[in-house]
Scaffold this active site. Structure first.
Site, PDB file in Angstrom:
ATOM      1  N   ARG A  50     -18.409  26.891  12.951  1.00 59.47           N
ATOM      2  CA  ARG A  50     -19.621  28.291  12.729  1.00 59.47           C
ATOM      3  C   ARG A  50     -19.108  29.456  12.556  1.00 59.47           C
ATOM      4  O   ARG A  50     -19.841  30.215  11.202  1.00 59.47           O
ATOM      5  CB  ARG A  50     -21.025  27.566  13.910  1.00 59.47           C
ATOM      6  CG  ARG A  50     -22.095  28.567  13.733  1.00 59.47           C
ATOM      7  CD  ARG A  50     -23.107  27.830  15.192  1.00 59.47           C
ATOM      8  NE  ARG A  50     -24.340  29.081  14.676  1.00 59.47           N
ATOM      9  CZ  ARG A  50     -25.356  28.454  14.809  1.00 59.47           C
ATOM     10  NH1 ARG A  50     -25.536  27.838  13.882  1.00 59.47           N
ATOM     11  NH2 ARG A  50     -26.074  29.561  15.251  1.00 59.47           N
ATOM     12  N   GLU A  87     -21.417  24.477   7.951  1.00 54.67           N
ATOM     13  CA  GLU A  87     -22.798  24.285   6.982  1.00 54.67           C
ATOM     14  C   GLU A  87     -22.578  24.086   6.041  1.00 54.67           C
ATOM     15  O   GLU A  87     -22.365  25.110   5.123  1.00 54.67           O
ATOM     16  CB  GLU A  87     -23.829  25.273   7.206  1.00 54.67           C
ATOM     17  CG  GLU A  87     -24.444  25.481   8.441  1.00 54.67           C
ATOM     18  CD  GLU A  87     -25.258  25.905   8.983  1.00 54.67           C
ATOM     19  OE1 GLU A  87     -26.043  26.547   8.923  1.00 54.67           O
ATOM     20  OE2 GLU A  87     -26.066  25.973  10.008  1.00 54.67           O
ATOM     21  N   HIS A  93     -29.440  28.202   4.895  1.00 56.91           N
ATOM     22  CA  HIS A  93     -28.656  27.413   6.275  1.00 56.91           C
ATOM     23  C   HIS A  93     -29.401  25.766   5.356  1.00 56.91           C
ATOM     24  O   HIS A  93     -30.101  25.552   5.226  1.00 56.91           O
ATOM     25  CB  HIS A  93     -29.445  27.915   7.456  1.00 56.91           C
ATOM     26  CG  HIS A  93     -29.407  29.348   8.092  1.00 56.91           C
ATOM     27  ND1 HIS A  93     -28.067  29.702   8.508  1.00 56.91           N
ATOM     28  CD2 HIS A  93     -29.494  30.836   6.858  1.00 56.91           C
ATOM     29  CE1 HIS A  93     -27.526  31.307   8.649  1.00 56.91           C
ATOM     30  NE2 HIS A  93     -28.656  31.470   8.462  1.00 56.91           N
ATOM     31  N   GLU A 138     -34.222  27.636   5.252  1.00 54.72           N
ATOM     32  CA  GLU A 138     -33.130  26.148   6.658  1.00 54.72           C
ATOM     33  C   GLU A 138     -34.359  24.363   5.671  1.00 54.72           C
ATOM     34  O   GLU A 138     -35.383  24.867   6.013  1.00 54.72           O
ATOM     35  CB  GLU A 138     -34.310  26.494   8.359  1.00 54.72           C
ATOM     36  CG  GLU A 138     -33.455  25.518   8.828  1.00 54.72           C
ATOM     37  CD  GLU A 138     -31.996  26.310   9.935  1.00 54.72           C
ATOM     38  OE1 GLU A 138     -30.311  25.231   9.225  1.00 54.72           O
ATOM     39  OE2 GLU A 138     -32.780  27.451   9.904  1.00 54.72           O
ATOM     40  N   ARG A 156     -25.470  36.612  14.765  1.00 57.13           N
ATOM     41  CA  ARG A 156     -26.064  37.547  15.064  1.00 57.13           C
ATOM     42  C   ARG A 156     -25.721  38.620  15.255  1.00 57.13           C
ATOM     43  O   ARG A 156     -24.991  39.110  16.536  1.00 57.13           O
ATOM     44  CB  ARG A 156     -26.043  36.834  16.641  1.00 57.13           C
ATOM     45  CG  ARG A 156     -26.598  34.924  16.976  1.00 57.13           C
ATOM     46  CD  ARG A 156     -28.100  35.726  16.790  1.00 57.13           C
ATOM     47  NE  ARG A 156     -28.049  33.514  17.560  1.00 57.13           N
ATOM     48  CZ  ARG A 156     -28.856  33.175  16.705  1.00 57.13           C
ATOM     49  NH1 ARG A 156     -28.406  33.031  15.038  1.00 57.13           N
ATOM     50  NH2 ARG A 156     -29.133  32.045  16.330  1.00 57.13           N
TER      51      ARG A 156
END
Ligand SMILES: [Zn+2]
Length: 318
Positions: free
Chosen positions: A56, A17, A106, A164, A64
């Site tokens: 990523r 991103e 993000h 986001e 996570r």
């Protein structure tokens, strides 16, 4: 004496991103772009190793990695988990230069436009989100009670949310996406500064889309996809669906309808992260939410004001 804390802005928690990290470089060259509200802002590239290779993550999704039991497990040393520990050591609420609020930037490939993502129902997070929704009208996805997706970065700071922005392909920088990210960060800093000065006024209601569950593609016994997303659902994030509406289609053109559990039949649900490129590996073709309207709680503003009062001032706010 209690140390004045910073607001932490994290860009590039996911290495592919690229928009927020690009903005981060701009902010580092021109820090005044984020200083008009007088708060001390710490800028950090979330996952430099993943950013370097435009992936990523390296071994495990950094967003996570923040479950307490995972962080504390000394037998686990994936590169991304080590980075999570490092971020907390350098910028966590107990760090030498602590941050109490985190804005995690993000982007999504889904047609969700700009939105806020909350994890759980902490009053300070809800207040910050309500202030931002009142300012920018952003929809809110409240992700909670999902045992298969845990360990989100913002959960380890006393207050935080995800901004986001999308849709934008992975690895691509677009001016509009950067602009929306910048506006989101500026608005969040304005809300925090207002809370610090005791001048924050929240709207009477918060509109939230509460996570109900996620759907995977229908799959063959070997795990390969037996159908893909129905074309009528592509780019239709947030638009209500009802039981039986087509969600998948197989190569022969056979439509597969939405099967809702009995307690939701007759209700409309709103899809989010529809066909998100990053979620294929997680077995998520889309997530379903229920739109709810909550009165803003009296404790929300108090919780945010308490945290904001501990934030450092950088000169007089405008
Ligand atoms: Zn991301």
């Amino acid at each position: 004496m209690v140390k004045p804390a910073q607001v932490l802005v994290v860009a590039g928690t996911h290495g592919n991103e690229r928009n927020a990290p690009w903005l981060l470089e701009h902010w580092r060259r021109q820090p005044e772009a984020l200083q008009r509200h007088g708060l001390d802002v710490a800028l950090v590239l979330g996952n430099p190793a993943a950013h370097k290779v435009n992936q990523r993550y390296v071994e495990r999704d950094l967003n996570r990695c923040f479950a307490p039991e995972l962080l504390a497990d000394s037998s686990r040393n994936e590169a991304d988990l080590q980075r999570a520990r490092q971020l907390l050591a350098c910028h966590g609420p107990d760090a030498e230069a602590p941050s109490l609020v985190v804005l995690d930037l993000h982007s999504t490939t889904s047609a969700m436009g700009n939105s806020l993502v909350l994890y759980g129902r902490r009053p300070a997070d809800l207040a910050l989100a309500a202030g931002l929704q009142g300012e920018l009208g952003l929809p809110i996805y409240l992700h909670e009670a999902d045992a298969s997706q845990t360990g989100f970065l913002v959960e380890r700071w006393p207050c935080g949310l995800v901004i986001e922005v999308g849709p934008v392909p992975q690895g691509v920088i677009q001016a509009q996406i950067c602009r929306q990210s910048q506006l989101g960060v500026e608005a969040a800093l304005a809300v925090l500064a207002a809370a610090q000065r005791g001048r924050l006024r929240l709207p009477a209601e918060l509109v939230v889309h509460c996570h109900l569950g996620s759907l995977d593609l229908p799959r063959h016994p070997d795990g390969s996809p037996a159908a893909c997303l129905h074309p009528e659902l592509q780019h239709r994030d947030w638009r209500p669906l009802r039981s039986g509406d087509p969600v998948f289609i197989d190569p022969c053109g056979k439509e597969i309808g939405l099967a809702l559990p009995p307690d939701l039949v007759g209700e409309s649900v709103c899809p989010v992260f529809v066909n998100e490129a990053a979620y294929g590996e997680k077995g998520i073709a889309l997530s379903l939410t229920r739109r709810e309207c909550w009165p803003v709680g009296p404790d929300w503003l108090l919780a945010l004001t308490d945290i904001a009062s501990q934030l450092a001032q950088r000169g007089a706010p405008l």
